[in-house]
Design an enzyme around this catalytic site. Structure first.
Site, PDB file in Angstrom:
ATOM      1  N   ASP A   2       0.830  -1.200   0.000  1.00 31.25           N
ATOM      2  CA  ASP A   2       0.000   0.000   0.000  1.00 31.25           C
ATOM      3  C   ASP A   2       0.868   1.256   0.000  1.00 31.25           C
ATOM      4  O   ASP A   2       1.937   1.274   0.603  1.00 31.25           O
ATOM      5  CB  ASP A   2      -0.918  -0.022   1.230  1.00 31.25           C
ATOM      6  CG  ASP A   2      -2.132   0.872   1.046  1.00 31.25           C
ATOM      7  OD1 ASP A   2      -2.364   1.325  -0.092  1.00 31.25           O
ATOM      8  OD2 ASP A   2      -2.826   1.120   2.039  1.00 31.25           O
ATOM      9  N   ARG A   6      -0.009   7.576  -2.861  1.00 33.33           N
ATOM     10  CA  ARG A   6       0.455   8.684  -2.020  1.00 33.33           C
ATOM     11  C   ARG A   6       1.910   9.019  -2.306  1.00 33.33           C
ATOM     12  O   ARG A   6       2.317  10.184  -2.326  1.00 33.33           O
ATOM     13  CB  ARG A   6       0.279   8.329  -0.531  1.00 33.33           C
ATOM     14  CG  ARG A   6      -1.144   8.530  -0.041  1.00 33.33           C
ATOM     15  CD  ARG A   6      -1.383   7.835   1.279  1.00 33.33           C
ATOM     16  NE  ARG A   6      -1.566   6.403   1.096  1.00 33.33           N
ATOM     17  CZ  ARG A   6      -1.485   5.508   2.067  1.00 33.33           C
ATOM     18  NH1 ARG A   6      -1.196   5.889   3.302  1.00 33.33           N
ATOM     19  NH2 ARG A   6      -1.697   4.227   1.814  1.00 33.33           N
ATOM     20  N   TRP A   7       2.698   7.997  -2.555  1.00 29.70           N
ATOM     21  CA  TRP A   7       4.118   8.192  -2.886  1.00 29.70           C
ATOM     22  C   TRP A   7       4.246   9.056  -4.141  1.00 29.70           C
ATOM     23  O   TRP A   7       5.041   9.994  -4.188  1.00 29.70           O
ATOM     24  CB  TRP A   7       4.767   6.821  -3.110  1.00 29.70           C
ATOM     25  CG  TRP A   7       6.231   6.839  -3.412  1.00 29.70           C
ATOM     26  CD1 TRP A   7       7.260   6.755  -2.508  1.00 29.70           C
ATOM     27  CD2 TRP A   7       6.846   6.919  -4.712  1.00 29.70           C
ATOM     28  NE1 TRP A   7       8.476   6.785  -3.165  1.00 29.70           N
ATOM     29  CE2 TRP A   7       8.246   6.883  -4.526  1.00 29.70           C
ATOM     30  CE3 TRP A   7       6.351   7.011  -6.012  1.00 29.70           C
ATOM     31  CZ2 TRP A   7       9.154   6.932  -5.575  1.00 29.70           C
ATOM     32  CZ3 TRP A   7       7.246   7.070  -7.063  1.00 29.70           C
ATOM     33  CH2 TRP A   7       8.637   7.033  -6.845  1.00 29.70           C
ATOM     34  N   GLU A  49     -11.832  -5.244  -5.123  1.00 26.60           N
ATOM     35  CA  GLU A  49     -12.341  -3.882  -4.927  1.00 26.60           C
ATOM     36  C   GLU A  49     -11.609  -2.876  -5.810  1.00 26.60           C
ATOM     37  O   GLU A  49     -12.163  -1.852  -6.211  1.00 26.60           O
ATOM     38  CB  GLU A  49     -12.232  -3.481  -3.451  1.00 26.60           C
ATOM     39  CG  GLU A  49     -13.221  -4.170  -2.531  1.00 26.60           C
ATOM     40  CD  GLU A  49     -12.871  -5.612  -2.179  1.00 26.60           C
ATOM     41  OE1 GLU A  49     -11.729  -6.051  -2.447  1.00 26.60           O
ATOM     42  OE2 GLU A  49     -13.752  -6.327  -1.659  1.00 26.60           O
ATOM     43  N   ASN A  50     -10.338  -3.170  -6.121  1.00 28.87           N
ATOM     44  CA  ASN A  50      -9.556  -2.242  -6.960  1.00 28.87           C
ATOM     45  C   ASN A  50     -10.128  -2.119  -8.377  1.00 28.87           C
ATOM     46  O   ASN A  50      -9.827  -1.154  -9.082  1.00 28.87           O
ATOM     47  CB  ASN A  50      -8.091  -2.683  -7.051  1.00 28.87           C
ATOM     48  CG  ASN A  50      -7.309  -2.463  -5.775  1.00 28.87           C
ATOM     49  OD1 ASN A  50      -6.334  -3.169  -5.500  1.00 28.87           O
ATOM     50  ND2 ASN A  50      -7.713  -1.485  -4.959  1.00 28.87           N
ATOM     51  N   TRP A  51     -10.960  -3.083  -8.789  1.00 24.11           N
ATOM     52  CA  TRP A  51     -11.615  -2.963 -10.102  1.00 24.11           C
ATOM     53  C   TRP A  51     -12.480  -1.709 -10.161  1.00 24.11           C
ATOM     54  O   TRP A  51     -12.790  -1.204 -11.238  1.00 24.11           O
ATOM     55  CB  TRP A  51     -12.491  -4.186 -10.404  1.00 24.11           C
ATOM     56  CG  TRP A  51     -11.733  -5.408 -10.833  1.00 24.11           C
ATOM     57  CD1 TRP A  51     -11.559  -6.560 -10.112  1.00 24.11           C
ATOM     58  CD2 TRP A  51     -11.066  -5.639 -12.088  1.00 24.11           C
ATOM     59  NE1 TRP A  51     -10.824  -7.478 -10.834  1.00 24.11           N
ATOM     60  CE2 TRP A  51     -10.514  -6.943 -12.051  1.00 24.11           C
ATOM     61  CE3 TRP A  51     -10.876  -4.873 -13.244  1.00 24.11           C
ATOM     62  CZ2 TRP A  51      -9.790  -7.488 -13.113  1.00 24.11           C
ATOM     63  CZ3 TRP A  51     -10.151  -5.417 -14.298  1.00 24.11           C
ATOM     64  CH2 TRP A  51      -9.621  -6.707 -14.233  1.00 24.11           C
ATOM     65  N   ARG A  53     -11.679   1.244  -9.205  1.00 26.96           N
ATOM     66  CA  ARG A  53     -10.896   2.476  -9.365  1.00 26.96           C
ATOM     67  C   ARG A  53     -11.142   3.063 -10.762  1.00 26.96           C
ATOM     68  O   ARG A  53     -11.672   2.382 -11.634  1.00 26.96           O
ATOM     69  CB  ARG A  53      -9.412   2.166  -9.158  1.00 26.96           C
ATOM     70  CG  ARG A  53      -9.098   1.849  -7.701  1.00 26.96           C
ATOM     71  CD  ARG A  53      -7.610   1.846  -7.448  1.00 26.96           C
ATOM     72  NE  ARG A  53      -7.344   1.601  -6.041  1.00 26.96           N
ATOM     73  CZ  ARG A  53      -6.167   1.790  -5.458  1.00 26.96           C
ATOM     74  NH1 ARG A  53      -5.145   2.231  -6.175  1.00 26.96           N
ATOM     75  NH2 ARG A  53      -6.008   1.542  -4.177  1.00 26.96           N
ATOM     76  N   ARG A 172      -5.243  -2.477   8.648  1.00 27.61           N
ATOM     77  CA  ARG A 172      -6.434  -3.277   8.389  1.00 27.61           C
ATOM     78  C   ARG A 172      -6.091  -4.367   7.386  1.00 27.61           C
ATOM     79  O   ARG A 172      -5.041  -4.338   6.749  1.00 27.61           O
ATOM     80  CB  ARG A 172      -7.575  -2.396   7.885  1.00 27.61           C
ATOM     81  CG  ARG A 172      -7.215  -1.501   6.710  1.00 27.61           C
ATOM     82  CD  ARG A 172      -8.440  -0.719   6.199  1.00 27.61           C
ATOM     83  NE  ARG A 172      -8.063   0.291   5.226  1.00 27.61           N
ATOM     84  CZ  ARG A 172      -7.985   1.597   5.469  1.00 27.61           C
ATOM     85  NH1 ARG A 172      -8.282   2.073   6.667  1.00 27.61           N
ATOM     86  NH2 ARG A 172      -7.619   2.449   4.519  1.00 27.61           N
ATOM     87  N   GLU A 185       0.886 -13.696  11.765  1.00 25.63           N
ATOM     88  CA  GLU A 185       1.418 -12.552  12.515  1.00 25.63           C
ATOM     89  C   GLU A 185       1.357 -11.314  11.621  1.00 25.63           C
ATOM     90  O   GLU A 185       1.621 -11.397  10.423  1.00 25.63           O
ATOM     91  CB  GLU A 185       2.876 -12.823  12.922  1.00 25.63           C
ATOM     92  CG  GLU A 185       3.047 -14.000  13.862  1.00 25.63           C
ATOM     93  CD  GLU A 185       2.489 -13.740  15.253  1.00 25.63           C
ATOM     94  OE1 GLU A 185       2.532 -12.584  15.713  1.00 25.63           O
ATOM     95  OE2 GLU A 185       1.988 -14.710  15.871  1.00 25.63           O
TER      96      GLU A 185
HETATM   97  C1  IPE Z   1      -1.286   0.086  -3.587  1.00 29.17           C
HETATM   98  O1  IPE Z   1      -1.143   1.462  -3.586  1.00 29.17           O
HETATM   99  C2  IPE Z   1      -1.450  -0.502  -4.971  1.00 29.17           C
HETATM  100  C3  IPE Z   1      -2.807  -0.973  -5.310  1.00 29.17           C
HETATM  101  C4  IPE Z   1      -3.777  -1.102  -4.455  1.00 29.17           C
HETATM  102  C5  IPE Z   1      -3.063  -1.333  -6.708  1.00 29.17           C
HETATM  103  P1  IPE Z   1      -2.391   2.436  -3.566  1.00 29.17           P
HETATM  104  O2  IPE Z   1      -2.780   2.715  -4.979  1.00 29.17           O
HETATM  105  O3  IPE Z   1      -3.456   1.897  -2.698  1.00 29.17           O
HETATM  106  O4  IPE Z   1      -1.750   3.749  -2.930  1.00 29.17           O
HETATM  107  P2  IPE Z   1      -2.449   4.783  -1.921  1.00 29.17           P
HETATM  108  O5  IPE Z   1      -2.990   4.000  -0.761  1.00 29.17           O
HETATM  109  O6  IPE Z   1      -3.505   5.500  -2.698  1.00 29.17           O
HETATM  110  O7  IPE Z   1      -1.303   5.668  -1.531  1.00 29.17           O
HETATM  111 MG    MG Z   2      -4.107   2.250  -0.780  1.00 27.91          MG
END
Ligand code: IPE
Ligand code: MG
Length: 219
Positions: A2, A6-7, A49-51, A53, A172, A185
């Site tokens: 994750d 943001r990076w 869930e990323n679908w 986006r 989470r 863990e």
């Molecule tokens: C993780 O980075 C990569 C994927 C979920 C595909 P994010 O895209 O979730 O990055 P943030 O959380 O918005 O910084």
């Molecule tokens: Mg993220």
């Protein structure tokens, strides 16, 4: 993995550029895992869930998947790492599916270390698809010789994770291996995924080594 978005945003780059940078961390952690003799390294690459986006970001991630499989194949051979993808492959284009299957076949001889990309995966999806196939077999055979539900999970044959590392500061599980993480863990770090490299990976392993795992029993 994750924190890619943001990076990138912090650097004035597109979110997709963050995902591209994250691929470097994948390679670093794969090599670190081989060095430390971690047999299975599974990475939550793209969730169900990323679908949801934006289309552009999803398309960029699909392209990166394709590009990096091709690019990393020599690395898999050099490090003798078996490559595997687990998730709902029905949602991928036939082309990407073919590329994945070809890379899996080409590295299938490497059994000591495996890199697994959890892609188009979610824990609830996994349990649901397992339950459906379990029920089908149960109905067909009336329960005779019924295999345990666990053996229908998409991860069947792969040991449950010992350690789950989450980067990016959130604490989470986000629908990851819900069944498989029963006694896993957890290790959380604020580092954003593109900044997470070998030293960070080793720090997580060292933390894990100091844990007292009791599996609900008394020592
Ligand atoms: C993780 O980075 C990569 C994927 C979920 C595909 P994010 O895209 O979730 O990055 P943030 O959380 O918005 O910084
Ligand atoms: Mg993220």
């Amino acid at each position: 993995m994750d924190g890619n978005g943001r990076w990138a945003t912090a650097k004035g780059l597109s979110r997709s550029a963050g995902h591209a940078a994250g691929a470097e961390s994948v390679r670093a952690c794969m090599k670190a895992a081989v060095k430390r003799d971690v047999k299975y390294l599974s990475l939550y690459t793209f969730s169900q869930e990323n679908w949801n986006r934006p289309e552009k970001e999803v398309a960029a991630i699909m392209d990166l998947m394709s590009y990096n499989i091709r690019k990393e194949l020599p690395e898999f051979h050099e490090n003798e790492v078996g490559f595997k993808v687990i998730g709902d492959m029905d949602r991928l284009t036939p082309r990407l599916r073919n590329e994945i299957e070809a890379a899996e076949a080409e590295t299938a001889q490497y059994k000591d270390h495996t890199l697994i990309l959890m892609f188009s995966y979610s824990g609830k999806w996994d349990i649901e698809q397992a339950a459906q196939r379990y029920a089908r077999d149960f109905a067909a055979a009336g329960g005779a010789g019924q295999r345990p539900l666990e053996s229908y999970l998409a991860t069947a044959g792969i040991p449950d994770p010992d350690l789950l590392i989450r980067t990016g500061g959130e604490q989470r599980i986000s629908n990851y291996m819900l069944w498989q993480c029963a006694y896993t863990e957890f290790y959380f770090t604020d580092k954003l995924w593109p900044d997470f490299r070998e030293d960070d990976f080793n720090a997580a392993l060292d933390s894990f080594a100091a844990r007292d795992r009791r599996y609900g029993k008394v020592n």
